[in-house]
Write a protein that holds these residues in place. Structure first.
Motif, short mmCIF file in Angstrom:
data_model
loop_
_atom_site.label_atom_id
_atom_site.label_comp_id
_atom_site.label_asym_id
_atom_site.label_seq_id
_atom_site.Cartn_x
_atom_site.Cartn_y
_atom_site.Cartn_z
N UNK A 1 8.09 -2.87 -3.75
CA UNK A 1 7.50 -1.53 -3.66
C UNK A 1 7.61 -0.85 -5.02
N UNK A 2 6.61 -0.06 -5.37
CA UNK A 2 6.63 0.58 -6.69
C UNK A 2 7.92 1.34 -6.97
N UNK A 3 8.42 2.10 -5.99
CA UNK A 3 9.58 2.93 -6.29
C UNK A 3 10.84 2.09 -6.49
N UNK A 4 10.90 0.90 -5.87
CA UNK A 4 12.04 0.02 -6.10
C UNK A 4 11.93 -0.65 -7.47
N UNK A 5 10.69 -1.04 -7.79
CA UNK A 5 10.48 -1.76 -9.04
C UNK A 5 10.86 -0.91 -10.24
N UNK A 6 10.50 0.39 -10.21
CA UNK A 6 10.81 1.22 -11.38
C UNK A 6 12.29 1.47 -11.55
N UNK A 7 13.07 1.23 -10.49
CA UNK A 7 14.52 1.43 -10.62
C UNK A 7 15.24 0.14 -11.03
N UNK A 8 14.49 -0.94 -11.02
CA UNK A 8 15.08 -2.25 -11.31
C UNK A 8 15.57 -2.29 -12.76
N UNK A 9 16.83 -2.67 -12.93
CA UNK A 9 17.43 -2.69 -14.26
C UNK A 9 16.66 -3.57 -15.24
N UNK A 10 16.29 -4.76 -14.77
CA UNK A 10 15.60 -5.70 -15.65
C UNK A 10 14.28 -5.11 -16.12
N UNK B 1 -10.83 7.76 -10.99
CA UNK B 1 -10.72 6.31 -10.93
C UNK B 1 -9.81 5.87 -9.79
N UNK B 2 -8.69 6.56 -9.65
CA UNK B 2 -7.75 6.24 -8.58
C UNK B 2 -8.42 6.41 -7.21
N UNK B 3 -9.18 7.52 -7.09
CA UNK B 3 -9.91 7.75 -5.84
C UNK B 3 -10.84 6.60 -5.53
N UNK B 4 -11.54 6.14 -6.56
CA UNK B 4 -12.51 5.06 -6.37
C UNK B 4 -11.80 3.79 -5.90
N UNK B 5 -10.67 3.47 -6.52
CA UNK B 5 -9.95 2.26 -6.14
C UNK B 5 -9.50 2.35 -4.68
N UNK B 6 -9.03 3.55 -4.26
CA UNK B 6 -8.63 3.73 -2.85
C UNK B 6 -9.82 3.51 -1.93
N UNK B 7 -10.98 4.06 -2.35
CA UNK B 7 -12.20 3.92 -1.55
C UNK B 7 -12.59 2.45 -1.39
N UNK C 1 2.34 5.58 -14.85
CA UNK C 1 2.20 6.82 -14.06
C UNK C 1 1.00 6.73 -13.14
N UNK C 2 -0.04 6.03 -13.58
CA UNK C 2 -1.25 5.94 -12.78
C UNK C 2 -1.09 4.90 -11.68
N UNK C 3 -0.53 3.77 -12.06
CA UNK C 3 -0.49 2.64 -11.14
C UNK C 3 0.48 2.86 -10.00
N UNK C 4 1.65 3.38 -10.33
CA UNK C 4 2.72 3.38 -9.34
C UNK C 4 2.39 4.13 -8.06
N UNK C 5 1.76 5.33 -8.16
CA UNK C 5 1.44 6.00 -6.89
C UNK C 5 0.31 5.30 -6.12
N UNK C 6 -0.47 4.49 -6.81
CA UNK C 6 -1.68 3.93 -6.21
C UNK C 6 -1.41 2.61 -5.49
N UNK C 7 -0.55 1.77 -6.07
CA UNK C 7 -0.43 0.41 -5.55
C UNK C 7 0.53 0.33 -4.37
#
Lengths: 337, 244
Positions: free
Chosen positions: B222-231, B178-184, B200-206
């Motif tokens: 950015x995904x990696x910043x968002x997951x570290x956000x305290x809120x 599915x991830x491959x398809x979305x990239x395509x 886990x699926x969304x973060x590497x993709x978006x």
């Protein structure tokens, strides 16, 4: 599945399935056209005319009910409009029935649009109930409208047999050909619709309106268009029926019984299919006529009991109709082709 | 307004009775990106999604697509402008074949059947469903139905594709496909907005993620910043886990 099945069909030409449908239709209609050579019995010819007529009108009903999924139980209204428009124009104004047919058809389509405007805001059963009520109101209006003969109805004048006035007192064969032409036309129109953008849209509206909307389908417009086409051809059937009987009154063309008789063949044979109404009518109408003639006057209502039984049987065993018995085979055949 | 903003949602509020499902939400979608719309259950993701797709209008605020205000346009009208969507619970046309399902989508831009059929075949092949073209849509497996939803939406030739939890319920290997398809899809030049709660699926993709909570935008970036956000961590895991 073989690799061949994955090959693209000739995208620019007609699909094999559609071509076969046309060939089958040509063969069936040609066989019916020459059938009067074999069927000399006037009673049987009469049954054949009615079967063809109901097949044609049920096919018209199927355009709205089967393809677009809007179950109308008030199509007797459009049938009556066709019958009355033709009769009034012919008897009162001397306009040949061919003109009345066209006027009735257009009038019916216009009224279908007018009624569709409020009614298509209703969904499912509520829509069906509204169609019953409206058709009953139409019946009452005609009953009390002296200009169209009121409860007495309209008697067509006796004249010599003629294709201009659609009167054939001695020989029923022209009626067979007329009814057949009507069936062939409604069948072919349905065939064209099924392969077109509208056909796809209507089926999408029937299956899942929300998904259809997300794909750019205007649901309301789709329903209105289906209703107009359906009403037009139903009225043409009514016009033919009036010329066939040469006498009409409110009950004989607009009673609720007709609304049922237009829906049942399609439901029995296969709703939303090209051949369902034809197969359904070929079973139902002869059955009706047989029970009527063998059970005589005391049998009134027996035919309705038989319909009820048949419908229950279909609903329990094969909700998609009799045609679906052959569906499995057909799909396999398609996979191979 | 700069032209690389395809969709501009400004201060949108949507109420259902007393419930404020979206409160003063502003989101920009840039042309060519994959934007993730995430948040815990009840955050208002689906409401925002439906507002963009046109299922219902907002009570307040504006939604601009290529500069045009579309907040009051119907779903079909938005589809013609180039916004396509899938449904969380697949809504296939079950009486029709897989190919016919996709043709309904193709008819949005192609009036002729032959042309629509060709588009439908191409789209099915693109989505890896061409083998299933003649099958009745009702017989598809759940992951195939998800693909059909995407194929049908793509057949309308959208500029913006809205995906509503297309990965939910897929096995890891199915999700990878599915991830491959979305990239395509994105590589074809289609902008993608996807609602997901499987991080886990969304973060590497978006490319970018917008986190919603309780009807408001909680974080964006950015995904990696968002997951570290305290809120964000608090919203997902609760107050207790923050220290951990």
């Amino acid at each position: 599945m073989t690799d061949e099945a994955l090959n693209l069909p000739p995208a620019f030409g007609m699909l094999p399935r559609r071509r076969n449908q046309l060939l089958v239709a040509a063969a069936v209609f040609a066989a019916i056209a020459v059938s009067p050579f074999a069927i000399k019995d006037v009673y049987l010819q009469n049954v054949l005319v009615l079967t063809l007529l109901y097949a044609a009108v049920s096919q018209s009903w199927n355009i709205l009910g089967g393809y677009c999924g809007q179950i109308s139980l008030g199509h007797a209204l459009y049938f009556g409009i066709g019958a009355y428009a033709t009769s009034v124009l012919f008897v009162t104004y001397g306009i040949v029935p061919w003109g009345g047919m066209l006027v009735g058809g257009i009038l019916s389509a216009a009224i279908a649009l007018l009624l569709g405007y409020p009614c298509f805001r209703l969904k499912g059963h509520y829509f069906s109930i509204a169609t019953i009520v409206i058709a009953e109101i139409g019946l009452l209006l005609v009953h009390n409208w002296d200009f169209v003969g009121g409860a007495l109805g309209i008697q067509w004048p006796f004249g010599s047999d003629s294709w201009a006035t659609l009167q054939f007192a001695r020989d029923k064969v022209p009626y067979i050909h007329l009814a057949l032409a009507l069936l062939a036309i409604t069948w072919f129109v349905t065939f064209l619709i099924e392969g077109s953008r509208w056909g796809y849209w209507w089926r999408a509206v029937k299956d899942n309106p929300e998904a259809a909307e997300s794909l750019g389908v205007e649901i309301f417009h789709s329903k209105m268009a289906a209703a107009a086409v359906s009403a037009f051809f139903t009225a043409i059937g009514g016009a033919f029926y009036a010329s066939f009987l040469a006498y009409i009154d409110p009950e004989s063309v607009m009673s609720f019984r007709f609304s049922l008789l237009f829906a049942l063949p399609a439901v029995l044979g296969g709703i939303g299919t090209l051949w369902g109404p034809v197969v359904g009518a070929a079973i139902l109408i002869p059955l009706t006529e047989i029970t009527r003639s063998y059970l005589g006057g005391s049998g009134s209502g027996i035919d309705l009991i038989i319909y009820g039984g048949l419908i229950m049987l279909v609903a329990l065993a094969k909700p998609e109709g009799i045609l679906s018995l052959f569906q499995g085979k057909r799909q396999k055949a398609e996979g191979r082709s | 307004m700069s032209t690389d903003i395809l969709l501009d949602v400004q201060n949108v509020t949507r109420r259902f009775g007393g419930l404020v499902a979206n409160s003063d939400v502003s989101v920009e979608v840039r042309r060519g990106e994959i934007l993730g719309l995430i948040g815990p259950n009840g955050a208002g993701k689906s409401t925002l999604f439906n507002l963009i797709a046109g299922a219902f209008p907002p009570n307040e605020g504006s939604i601009r697509f290529e500069g045009q205000d579309i907040a009051r346009l119907s779903g079909p009208a938005r589809c013609r402008l180039g916004i396509a969507r899938t449904f969380q619970v697949p809504r296939s046309f079950d009486s029709m074949s897989v190919l016919d399902n996709v043709m309904v989508g193709a008819f949005a831009k192609e009036p002729g059947s032959a042309a629509a059929r060709r588009v439908a075949y191409e789209t099915l092949a693109f989505c890896g469903l061409q083998q299933r073209a003649p099958a009745p849509a009702g017989e598809l497996t759940p992951p195939e139905k998800r693909r059909l939803e995407v194929a049908r939406a793509l057949a309308t030739k959208p500029k913006l594709l809205l995906l509503d939890e297309v990965m939910t319920g897929l096995t890891p290997s199915e999700a990878r496909l599915g991830v491959e398809l979305v990239r395509k899809v994105r590589d074809q030049g289609v902008t993608v907005v996807m609602v997901e709660h499987v991080m886990e699926i969304v973060m590497p993709l978006v490319d970018r993620a917008v986190v919603l909570n309780l009807g408001k935008v909680l974080a964006e970036g950015k995904p990696r910043d968002v997951v570290r956000d305290d809120a964000v961590i608090t919203a997902y895991l609760g107050e207790r886990h923050r220290a951990a």
